[in-house]
Enzyme design. Structure first.
Site, PDB file in Angstrom:
ATOM      1  N   LYS A  43       0.853  -1.193   0.000  1.00  0.00           N
ATOM      2  CA  LYS A  43       0.000   0.000   0.000  1.00  0.00           C
ATOM      3  C   LYS A  43       0.885   1.238   0.000  1.00  0.00           C
ATOM      4  CE  LYS A  43      -3.820   2.020   2.684  1.00  0.00           C
ATOM      5  NZ  LYS A  43      -4.569   1.939   3.969  1.00  0.00           N
ATOM      6  N   SER A  94      -9.551  -0.397   7.139  1.00  0.00           N
ATOM      7  CA  SER A  94      -8.963  -0.178   5.807  1.00  0.00           C
ATOM      8  C   SER A  94      -8.335  -1.414   5.167  1.00  0.00           C
ATOM      9  CB  SER A  94      -7.917   0.938   5.864  1.00  0.00           C
ATOM     10  OG  SER A  94      -8.566   2.187   5.823  1.00  0.00           O
ATOM     11  N   SER A 135      -9.487   1.772   2.887  1.00  0.00           N
ATOM     12  CA  SER A 135      -8.630   2.553   2.007  1.00  0.00           C
ATOM     13  C   SER A 135      -7.571   1.699   1.296  1.00  0.00           C
ATOM     14  CB  SER A 135      -7.918   3.659   2.790  1.00  0.00           C
ATOM     15  OG  SER A 135      -7.036   3.093   3.744  1.00  0.00           O
TER      16      SER A 135
END
Lengths: 487, 102
Positions: free
Chosen positions: A79, A178, A154
């Site tokens: 990420k 997330s 996210s």
């Protein structure tokens, strides 16, 4: 089966027997990225040269049989809120569009030392603020199961990449769901570890008392293999836990018969989509067939979890994001004549709408006259949320809840109403203020879209989550379903 | 916080934006106003919880002070540090003038 859709465990076995090389594996995944990422948008940066070089080094290790770990030669993605030395790290924001970190996140360093192969950086909501990956300043990620729908957020790029065969596992970040929401929306496994189990060094901070780094994988077993490598105390993170890291793989096969599974009644309330509820009920029956004892429990302060979570998050985020001032990094306003102009222009142009909303709300709720009613009140109710979990775990070993009231929603469906977007995380946010670990895993489909369930355990009991999740995956096939993409 | 109805108006939105050094256009401020109010109004929910005798959870369970020996070790090099600085001159970070000449 295509090479790119293997589990880590399967790929490792082939590598170990030298039936395939890491270079072949890596090239197969890079080819898959070229084939499908134009549709998905999972990657912000693909580090092909780095990956091929690391794959060659991994093959050398495998050939010599030296320092071979279950992750040696396995390609992964990270990420883009987690810094990678010498590789651009944007956090999904214009303000860090050209940022090349001069240091390595501890979790990434440990994976590279284990011989894993870095493919690139995954798309996310700007500064991890969002539940759909639509807040990326660059482009949205699309759900591999339906390109008109969001992958969740996210860590949406990471979940979509694992689901679409664009990496074997990913490192995500979970501050309030997330990792778990996108895992559920994309039919993969996602773990939010206990607070402090994995060093936060190199994770660009959102809410420092909630933030965690964890794996997204295709199976529970794979998640255990990744956590094994990234967990442990780190001198660079004073909040990392000193407790020794157990051997997770050794505990995977333990029977779950007799373990007590708690169903918090506050999580099984009207508002859940029928298909989600049906999948959850079937999962409960499955655990019953595995010999677990089902108990109804209560987490009475659940209705306040979302407010507690967001109030504290806004406050911590507004402080954390003060560092983006255009002086040490970030796009500077070249024409600014004064310091205030520099700040206003850098931050005004560099941050997107959701980031601005959260910084403003954080500053407001911390300000004199409002601090007691908002921030302090939230910290008091946070104590009650924690006590809820402590009491529940007196009568059960693991909690089972839905991940989300619904399946993946359409792009644009919730962007105009921030509060509606926040409500996607209603079942996920209580764990972060409490610090407990939680595992999201596939448990069915509703109208062709994946449904996830969440297992929650006491502090430090990731091994128990893996044990229960693995037992479930031995008798179900949901996690083996792959989206029809490409060819 | 008895009056939680519409805590903010357009002036306070601009005021807060200035406090946190965010340049905000009039259009952004107008769009944010109802959104920020809706979120703040949602938070009023917490007022129904009795927290009279509940301590705030500032510290995590088991939190303890973490200290180490103060041994010097190499830090980030000046070159590495300056590599991300948007404006620099030689070895220095360049910013607009802060002090006026008397």
């Amino acid at each position: 089966m295509d090479l790119y859709s293997l589990t880590i465990t399967q790929a490792h076995e082939l590598l170990r027997q030298r039936k395939i090389s890491s270079l072949e594996l890596t090239q197969a995944v890079l080819e898959r990225i070229r084939e499908v990422d134009g549709q998905i948008g999972a990657y912000l940066t693909v580090t092909e040269g780095v990956a091929l070089e690391q794959a060659r080094q991994a093959d050398e290790r495998l050939r010599r049989g030296e320092r071979v770990t279950p992750l040696t030669g396995i390609p992964f993605g990270v990420k883009d809120s987690i810094v990678t030395e010498g590789i651009r790290t944007t956090c999904g924001s214009r303000i860090l569009e050209h940022y090349v970190p001069p240091y390595q996140a501890t979790a990434v360093r440990r994976l590279l030392e284990a011989g894993a192969v870095l493919l690139g950086k995954h798309n996310l909501d700007e500064f991890s603020m969002g539940s759909s990956t639509e807040n990326s300043a660059f482009f949205p990620t699309r759900n591999p199961w339906d390109l008109k729908r969001v992958p969740g957020g996210s860590s949406g790029g990471s979940a979509a990449a694992v689901a679409a065969g664009e990496c074997f596992f990913a490192l995500g970040g979970d501050t309030g769901g997330s990792i778990r929401l996108p895992a559920a929306f994309c039919n993969v496994v996602g773990l939010k570890p206990t607070y402090g189990r994995v060093s936060r060094y190199g994770l660009i901070a959102l809410a420092s008392s909630f933030d965690t780094i964890g794996p997204l994988t295709r199976t529970v077993e794979d998640a255990a293999l990744v956590l094994q490598v990234i967990a442990g105390q780190d001198a660079h993170d004073a909040t990392s836990l000193a407790q020794p890291v157990p051997d997770y793989a050794a505990q995977l096969q333990r029977p779950v018969k007799g373990l007590r599974l708690g169903l918090p009644r506050e999580y099984f309330v009207p508002g859940m989509e029928a298909g989600v509820e049906a999948a959850l009920q079937e999962a409960i029956r499955q655990f019953e067939r595995l010999g677990m004892e089902i108990r109804e429990v209560s987490l009475p302060h659940t209705p306040y979890a979302l407010a507690v979570y967001y109030l504290i998050l806004f406050a911590e985020a507004s402080a954390n994001l003060a560092r983006f001032d255009g002086v040490r990094f970030g796009s500077a306003a070249q024409q600014a004549q004064t310091i205030p102009e520099l700040y206003l222009e850098t931050r005004g142009k560099g941050f997107g709408a959701e980031v601005k909303r959260r910084i403003m709300l954080g500053a407001y709720t911390l300000s004199a006259g409002y601090y007691d009613a908002y921030y302090l009140k939230a910290q008091r109710v946070r104590t009650l949320l924690r006590q809820d979990f402590e009491r529940a775990f007196e009568v059960c070993d693991v909690l089972l809840t839905p991940v989300s009231p619904g399946v993946a929603f359409r792009l644009g469906e919730k962007t105009a109403d921030p509060l509606a977007m926040y409500l996607s995380d209603v079942y996920l946010v209580a764990t972060n203020p409490a610090g407990v670990p939680a595992l999201a895993l596939p448990c069915g489909f509703s109208e062709g879209l994946p449904v996830g369930m969440q297992l929650i355990a006491r502090h430090g009991e990731e091994a128990l989550l893996f044990q229960v999740g693995h037992a479930y995956q031995q008798v179900t096939e949901w996690h083996k379903m792959r989206p029809a993409l490409g060819r | 916080m008895s009056d939680t109805h519409h805590p903010l108006n357009i002036e306070t939105v601009h005021h807060i934006a200035n406090l946190v050094q965010l340049g905000l256009t009039d259009e952004e401020a107008a769009a944010f106003l109802p959104q920020l109010n809706a979120i703040l109004e949602y938070f009023a929910l917490l007022q129904e919880v009795d927290t009279e005798s509940v301590p705030p959870a500032f510290l995590l369970p088991g939190a303890r002070n973490v200290l180490r020996e103060d041994n010097p070790e190499p830090g980030m090099s000046r070159e590495a540090f300056l590599s991300n600085v948007p404006a620099s001159e030689g070895e220095y970070v360049s910013v607009p003038r802060v002090l006026e000449e008397a």
